[in-house]
Design a protein around this motif. Sequence first.
Motif, PDB file in Angstrom:
ATOM      1  N   ARG C 126      37.726  29.884  53.712  1.00 31.10           N
ATOM      2  CA  ARG C 126      37.580  30.847  54.707  1.00 31.10           C
ATOM      3  C   ARG C 126      36.670  31.890  54.189  1.00 31.10           C
ATOM      4  O   ARG C 126      36.034  32.638  55.119  1.00 31.10           O
ATOM      5  CB  ARG C 126      38.777  31.685  55.107  1.00 31.10           C
ATOM      6  CG  ARG C 126      39.745  31.156  56.173  1.00 31.10           C
ATOM      7  CD  ARG C 126      40.991  31.746  56.070  1.00 31.10           C
ATOM      8  NE  ARG C 126      41.637  31.628  54.846  1.00 31.10           N
ATOM      9  CZ  ARG C 126      42.786  32.353  54.681  1.00 31.10           C
ATOM     10  NH1 ARG C 126      43.094  33.391  55.386  1.00 31.10           N
ATOM     11  NH2 ARG C 126      43.503  32.197  53.607  1.00 31.10           N
ATOM     12  N   TRP C 127      36.357  31.845  53.006  1.00 28.82           N
ATOM     13  CA  TRP C 127      35.426  32.965  52.442  1.00 28.82           C
ATOM     14  C   TRP C 127      34.111  32.549  51.817  1.00 28.82           C
ATOM     15  O   TRP C 127      34.032  31.304  51.635  1.00 28.82           O
ATOM     16  CB  TRP C 127      36.225  33.549  51.285  1.00 28.82           C
ATOM     17  CG  TRP C 127      37.430  34.132  51.751  1.00 28.82           C
ATOM     18  CD1 TRP C 127      38.082  34.835  52.757  1.00 28.82           C
ATOM     19  CD2 TRP C 127      38.727  33.631  51.220  1.00 28.82           C
ATOM     20  NE1 TRP C 127      39.114  34.964  52.991  1.00 28.82           N
ATOM     21  CE2 TRP C 127      39.798  33.990  51.998  1.00 28.82           C
ATOM     22  CE3 TRP C 127      38.939  32.716  50.085  1.00 28.82           C
ATOM     23  CZ2 TRP C 127      41.189  33.651  51.561  1.00 28.82           C
ATOM     24  CZ3 TRP C 127      40.358  32.299  49.901  1.00 28.82           C
ATOM     25  CH2 TRP C 127      41.415  32.827  50.792  1.00 28.82           C
ATOM     26  N   ARG C 128      33.103  33.433  51.890  1.00 29.58           N
ATOM     27  CA  ARG C 128      31.865  32.836  51.288  1.00 29.58           C
ATOM     28  C   ARG C 128      31.956  32.644  49.922  1.00 29.58           C
ATOM     29  O   ARG C 128      32.623  33.095  49.002  1.00 29.58           O
ATOM     30  CB  ARG C 128      30.846  34.078  51.561  1.00 29.58           C
ATOM     31  CG  ARG C 128      30.667  34.641  52.725  1.00 29.58           C
ATOM     32  CD  ARG C 128      29.839  35.856  52.555  1.00 29.58           C
ATOM     33  NE  ARG C 128      29.004  36.187  53.685  1.00 29.58           N
ATOM     34  CZ  ARG C 128      27.620  36.173  53.482  1.00 29.58           C
ATOM     35  NH1 ARG C 128      27.232  36.169  52.363  1.00 29.58           N
ATOM     36  NH2 ARG C 128      26.957  36.227  54.722  1.00 29.58           N
ATOM     37  N   PRO C 129      31.554  31.319  49.788  1.00 28.78           N
ATOM     38  CA  PRO C 129      31.710  30.649  48.524  1.00 28.78           C
ATOM     39  C   PRO C 129      31.197  31.502  47.337  1.00 28.78           C
ATOM     40  O   PRO C 129      31.805  31.637  45.961  1.00 28.78           O
ATOM     41  CB  PRO C 129      31.149  29.428  48.301  1.00 28.78           C
ATOM     42  CG  PRO C 129      30.819  28.920  49.927  1.00 28.78           C
ATOM     43  CD  PRO C 129      30.879  30.408  50.621  1.00 28.78           C
ATOM     44  N   LYS C 130      30.109  32.430  47.492  1.00 29.21           N
ATOM     45  CA  LYS C 130      29.544  33.057  46.411  1.00 29.21           C
ATOM     46  C   LYS C 130      30.350  34.156  45.913  1.00 29.21           C
ATOM     47  O   LYS C 130      30.018  34.791  44.840  1.00 29.21           O
ATOM     48  CB  LYS C 130      27.999  33.439  46.908  1.00 29.21           C
ATOM     49  CG  LYS C 130      27.886  34.465  47.837  1.00 29.21           C
ATOM     50  CD  LYS C 130      26.471  34.856  47.869  1.00 29.21           C
ATOM     51  CE  LYS C 130      26.375  35.915  48.924  1.00 29.21           C
ATOM     52  NZ  LYS C 130      24.989  36.474  48.960  1.00 29.21           N
ATOM     53  N   TYR C 131      31.194  34.600  46.759  1.00 31.56           N
ATOM     54  CA  TYR C 131      31.899  35.717  46.295  1.00 31.56           C
ATOM     55  C   TYR C 131      33.470  35.201  45.590  1.00 31.56           C
ATOM     56  O   TYR C 131      33.906  36.106  45.101  1.00 31.56           O
ATOM     57  CB  TYR C 131      32.598  36.597  47.508  1.00 31.56           C
ATOM     58  CG  TYR C 131      31.488  37.130  48.308  1.00 31.56           C
ATOM     59  CD1 TYR C 131      30.331  37.912  47.636  1.00 31.56           C
ATOM     60  CD2 TYR C 131      31.480  37.296  49.865  1.00 31.56           C
ATOM     61  CE1 TYR C 131      29.300  38.455  48.302  1.00 31.56           C
ATOM     62  CE2 TYR C 131      30.588  37.868  50.341  1.00 31.56           C
ATOM     63  CZ  TYR C 131      29.503  38.576  49.796  1.00 31.56           C
ATOM     64  OH  TYR C 131      28.504  39.268  50.235  1.00 31.56           O
ATOM     65  N   VAL C 132      33.348  33.861  45.541  1.00 30.85           N
ATOM     66  CA  VAL C 132      34.628  33.555  44.785  1.00 30.85           C
ATOM     67  C   VAL C 132      34.184  32.445  43.483  1.00 30.85           C
ATOM     68  O   VAL C 132      33.368  31.819  43.589  1.00 30.85           O
ATOM     69  CB  VAL C 132      35.455  32.487  45.875  1.00 30.85           C
ATOM     70  CG1 VAL C 132      36.656  31.938  45.019  1.00 30.85           C
ATOM     71  CG2 VAL C 132      35.866  33.383  47.054  1.00 30.85           C
ATOM     72  N   HIS C 133      34.639  33.207  42.309  1.00 30.96           N
ATOM     73  CA  HIS C 133      34.536  32.536  41.197  1.00 30.96           C
ATOM     74  C   HIS C 133      35.149  31.193  40.830  1.00 30.96           C
ATOM     75  O   HIS C 133      34.217  30.303  40.390  1.00 30.96           O
ATOM     76  CB  HIS C 133      34.676  33.412  39.855  1.00 30.96           C
ATOM     77  CG  HIS C 133      34.250  33.014  38.646  1.00 30.96           C
ATOM     78  ND1 HIS C 133      33.007  33.304  38.389  1.00 30.96           N
ATOM     79  CD2 HIS C 133      34.799  32.155  37.743  1.00 30.96           C
ATOM     80  CE1 HIS C 133      32.858  32.581  37.088  1.00 30.96           C
ATOM     81  NE2 HIS C 133      33.857  32.036  36.867  1.00 30.96           N
TER      82      HIS C 133
END
Lengths: 122, 669, 166
Positions: C126-133
């Motif tokens: 659901r979230w932008r991959p770049k914000y998830v490590h």
Amino acid sequence: MSKSVLVVDDSASIRQMVSLTLSGAGYATLEAIDGEDGYAKATANPIRAVVTDLNMPRMNGIEFIRKFRAHPSSTGVPIIFLTTESDEDMKRQAKEAGATAWMVKPFKQDQLLAVIKKVAGP
Amino acid sequence: MTVMDPRDVFHQEARELLDQLEEALLDLGTSSDDRDLVDCAFRALHTIKGSGAMFGFDEVAGFVHEFETAFDRVRKGSVAVSPPLVQVALAAKDHIARLIAEPGLHAADGETILKKLRAIVSSDEDSGRSDSFAPADAQASAAEPSRVQSPLQTWRVKFRLAENALVLGANPVLLLNELRELGPCEVSVAVDAVPPLESIDSEVCYLDWEVVVSTDRPRQAIDDVFIFIADGMELSIETLAGTVAESPRDDKAATTKAVDVDKPRDSTGAGAKGGTSVRVAAERLDELMDRVGELVIAQARLSQLAVASDDGNLKNVAEEMERLASSLRDTTMGIRMVPIGSLFGRFRRLVHDLSHDLDKEVDFVTAGEDTELDKTVIERLADPLVHLIRNSIDHGLEVPSRRIAAGKAARGQVRLSAVHTGSEVAISIVDDGAGLDADRIRAKAEEAGLIAPDAKLADHDLFQMVFHPGFSTAKEITALSGRGVGMDVVKRTIEGLRGRIDLGSRPSGGTTVTLRLPLTLAIIEGMLVRVGQGRYSIPLSAVEECVELPRDAEAGNSGRNFLNIRGHLVPFLRLRELFKTRTAIEPHQKVVIVSAGESRVGLVVDQVIGNSQTVIKSLSKLHADVENFSGATILGDGTVALILDVAHLVSFGQEFESRLRDERIGRAA
Amino acid sequence: MRTGIHPGHAGRAMTALTLRLQDEVFAIDAESVREILDVVPITEVPNANAFVGGLINVRGRIVPLADLRLLFGMDRPPPDVNTRIVVIEIDLDGEPTIVAVLADRVHDVSEIEAATIEQAPKIGMRWRPKYVHGIGKRGDEFIIIPEMGRIFATGDAGPSVSQKRG
């Protein structure tokens, strides 16, 4: 409270070099930037010895030595002056004013310590 | 405490001394017979020589020594100060700076300068080169007793100190200790000379000492023990195995050194800056300012508690604290403030050189040297000002022939001044040169594609083009393009200091560049206002007055966005709109009139809460893009309030005003 | 870098502060955490990016307050008794910077086994991959390890964020 060696020189670098050398050897030090400042500090603090330049603004070293020697607290306090010249006249004036010893610039740190130790004790 | 390396201190000190020297030399250019200036120049040189030699800058010491020797006749007054002399002395000063900055690279250049100098000072006489200055190791042998070994010998040393020796700091115990270091000693003392008790002077040493010492050191080592006190004392030194003739002491022997310079200079404080000063690292000042800031905040909280309390003692203490904190704040801030004159002084040399190189006669006039600004700001102003002054002389001022043709004096003038205006300092660089050429700027801007060929622009807007980075890329080096070189950099630097830059010009009437800089004090007096639920601080120095918002303007969007303040129309901004405040409009809104430079704007707020000390904290990078605020502060109750950026709001208000006017004119047409 | 967690590196456990944002558990490298505060008065910054729309006073220091829920498109109910403010130090364009983030609830400090941390899937999230490590796992629970450096990178966290207000 231990007595300090008063270092009077208008050159900050020499003042600091002398102070660092002395404090490194265990002497307490106090700094003054010219004769006037030196006189004020020499008469207001317990002083063990004075190391002073001769050529300074406001009050030169000779006047400073003369004035300090006229003050009772200078009794027994050795005064070492620093001079760039080997000019005998200058040295004579400083000695007449009441200086105890002298160093000719440039000098090395161990030379300074040797003279201090000689006149003020280790 | 951090201790700087004395060599670093020397570098800094040499810079200051060289500045002092340059200042004195430049002054000598205009008042050539001022002895005090000559003495001041000499003392600076002399100190550089002394400390240079101490820290191993032998080239510097050697060169300065030669220079002093050659210059000596000037000091003695037998050679007059002339422009060529000042010129060569300035070259020498630059040479010294290079020798310090890059030892070992420039030694050869010195001789050329000295030759020139000698030619000037001794036109009729032999230049009289002195003995060369050798930073010799021949320090008083007393200081470093030579370790030369001699056959073991036994000496009898008899001495009696001069009457005043004790007063002058001599110490027989130390002398005896020194002798003991030479070898085994037998010490005996004769008390024959001690007078009856009642006539004893406690400060005189009446004792006669006799020391028998066995040492493998030469006799010189024994002489050296007494090196400083030989005058007026009685001293005899003899070997016990056959006597060595006693020689009269000569203290020359002790301090012989290759230096043989001019006469002593009993110079007094002429030309030197008075007052004692202490060098403090800038970071420590910043730290101090932070602590004071925290103290002020804590004090504000205390005051708030005191107000809410019935305890009279608490109130008293709080008041006392407030007084102390505020005076501590002023003192601390004062430490950071430096008169801008220290900066102006540096430009005299620039003007002198440019005038010389470009063959333009320039009067450099400065005013407002006492105006104080934060030290950091002053440091960062140096480069932009160099740039602007260079532009004024290089590109602004015409050559003398053209000036005369235009009916002006042959000598051009560049005027650098500083003045406080409200919460700002305005620094102006004014020249009486040819002025900016609007047509050529337009042509250049069109060529660079910065404006459309048919764009209608007021001169003021056209001049702004020179600040455009694209403008400076002009290849053609003309009087005009020069104005553009790096002006974008100047503008960026000034804006980085939260300042603004104004440019004005009249054809043939010269150019005026004005830099407006906030004082950027870390703590200011602020007026606290409320807009919706938010509280904001307005720098009090920018506040002119507070008025009620007229009833008919309260509703908003009435088309009336001006107030009549004693006959002047002042535009106002509704902060609720600007800040997109969601709460309902309140009755009895206030207008705070603020000014920046010559412009004013009204800020409509819901409530004026009162004045308070405001410690400015800058906003983090995360809020770098947020306009209207210059920082934030912590209020007495611990909450954060934003500080309004008055300069930004005023220019925004002015734009708003002119846009509105244009619309109106458009409607009327 | 403070957020230097390396998923997949064998044997390296991550010591993390776990906190809850709405229905999800997040983990922040414990080393970067300076302190955890109860809710304090928040000063709104008009016209600022809503993600860092507030300022708070942390011991005399003015610190930007971020609401990660906005970035992850979550509901943003007002603070309640469980709400905490987590003060962390991040690396912002090479400069260590103190920022604060809101948490609906702070759980604990615990070890997350490196082996359980997986790279965030590029799709299907659901979230932008770049914000998830990375995504860690603890029991049956998934733990989101946010990429703090990128989340706060200047000019990055902004207008493109889709807001869902509840």
